[in-house]
Design a protein around this motif. Sequence first.
Motif, mmCIF file in Angstrom:
data_model
loop_
_atom_site.group_PDB
_atom_site.id
_atom_site.type_symbol
_atom_site.label_atom_id
_atom_site.label_comp_id
_atom_site.label_asym_id
_atom_site.label_seq_id
_atom_site.Cartn_x
_atom_site.Cartn_y
_atom_site.Cartn_z
ATOM 1 N N PRO A 1 10.625 13.162 39.238
ATOM 2 C CA PRO A 1 10.656 12.264 38.127
ATOM 3 C C PRO A 1 11.341 10.848 38.626
ATOM 4 O O PRO A 1 12.103 10.748 39.695
ATOM 5 C CB PRO A 1 11.723 12.713 37.167
ATOM 6 C CG PRO A 1 12.030 14.271 37.501
ATOM 7 C CD PRO A 1 11.544 14.465 38.825
ATOM 8 N N LEU A 2 10.831 9.591 38.054
ATOM 9 C CA LEU A 2 11.144 8.352 38.338
ATOM 10 C C LEU A 2 11.875 7.747 37.415
ATOM 11 O O LEU A 2 11.289 7.822 36.233
ATOM 12 C CB LEU A 2 9.786 7.498 38.859
ATOM 13 C CG LEU A 2 9.896 6.015 39.173
ATOM 14 C CD1 LEU A 2 10.372 5.917 40.627
ATOM 15 C CD2 LEU A 2 8.408 5.520 39.088
ATOM 16 N N LEU A 3 13.047 7.224 37.800
ATOM 17 C CA LEU A 3 13.623 6.355 36.800
ATOM 18 C C LEU A 3 13.385 4.969 36.968
ATOM 19 O O LEU A 3 13.570 4.321 37.975
ATOM 20 C CB LEU A 3 15.319 6.499 37.104
ATOM 21 C CG LEU A 3 16.226 5.899 36.138
ATOM 22 C CD1 LEU A 3 16.188 6.386 34.661
ATOM 23 C CD2 LEU A 3 17.753 6.264 36.648
ATOM 24 N N THR A 4 13.418 4.127 35.640
ATOM 25 C CA THR A 4 12.941 2.757 35.886
ATOM 26 C C THR A 4 13.745 1.971 34.637
ATOM 27 O O THR A 4 14.135 2.729 33.485
ATOM 28 C CB THR A 4 11.657 2.316 35.754
ATOM 29 O OG1 THR A 4 11.158 1.193 35.764
ATOM 30 C CG2 THR A 4 11.066 3.040 34.389
ATOM 31 N N CYS A 5 14.102 0.744 34.672
ATOM 32 C CA CYS A 5 14.467 0.129 33.681
ATOM 33 C C CYS A 5 13.712 -1.002 33.101
ATOM 34 O O CYS A 5 13.690 -1.980 32.418
ATOM 35 C CB CYS A 5 15.754 -0.740 34.437
ATOM 36 S SG CYS A 5 17.409 0.184 34.776
ATOM 37 N N VAL B 1 8.381 9.692 34.123
ATOM 38 C CA VAL B 1 8.996 8.741 34.018
ATOM 39 C C VAL B 1 10.328 8.546 33.018
ATOM 40 O O VAL B 1 10.223 9.338 31.987
ATOM 41 C CB VAL B 1 8.473 7.370 33.683
ATOM 42 C CG1 VAL B 1 9.444 6.245 33.699
ATOM 43 C CG2 VAL B 1 7.478 6.962 34.718
ATOM 44 N N LEU B 2 11.409 8.439 33.570
ATOM 45 C CA LEU B 2 12.614 8.328 32.580
ATOM 46 C C LEU B 2 12.716 6.676 32.398
ATOM 47 O O LEU B 2 13.137 6.012 33.485
ATOM 48 C CB LEU B 2 14.046 8.884 33.081
ATOM 49 C CG LEU B 2 13.836 10.596 33.296
ATOM 50 C CD1 LEU B 2 14.962 10.929 34.104
ATOM 51 C CD2 LEU B 2 13.890 11.252 32.146
ATOM 52 N N LEU B 3 13.134 6.321 31.267
ATOM 53 C CA LEU B 3 13.280 4.899 30.971
ATOM 54 C C LEU B 3 14.797 4.797 30.554
ATOM 55 O O LEU B 3 15.258 5.322 29.724
ATOM 56 C CB LEU B 3 12.373 4.426 29.844
ATOM 57 C CG LEU B 3 12.601 2.804 29.553
ATOM 58 C CD1 LEU B 3 12.168 1.834 30.675
ATOM 59 C CD2 LEU B 3 11.776 2.678 28.369
#
Length: 138
Positions: free
Chosen positions: A116-120, A135-137
């Motif tokens: 999983p990819l974490l982004t802001c 994705v995790l926001l």
Amino acid sequence: MPISADLLLDTSAAIALVHDRNPAHERVLELTQDRVLGLAGHAAIEAYSVLTRMPGGARVSPDRAREIIERSFPAFAPLSAASAKTAITTFADAGIAGGSVYDGLVGLAARDAAVPLLTCDRRAMGTYAALSVEVLLA
């Protein structure tokens, strides 16, 4: 390509994690606690660039930026050769163009790693979704 991370970060999340004045710092800290972290694709290079060009007292030396990245993100998920070879076709088929291509490269690296990819970066969410990236926001 198996990697040792259980969560990858893009540049927006990486900077939020290591810069305590970032508005998303606390949220990213919560989401990354007790996880093995890595950077997806060229996010490592982007993070280095950002850390060494931040304004005023937030800017760090190249050596310090390297130390921060190595300590905070022990894993690295590079873009696979196969994805690099087909990236333009993948982006064209998904309607990804312009600056979103760079988010796409990060997304492809995370997808290749199956982590999983974490982004802001809310703006990047459409690109990540078009590439079926988990994705995790923050």
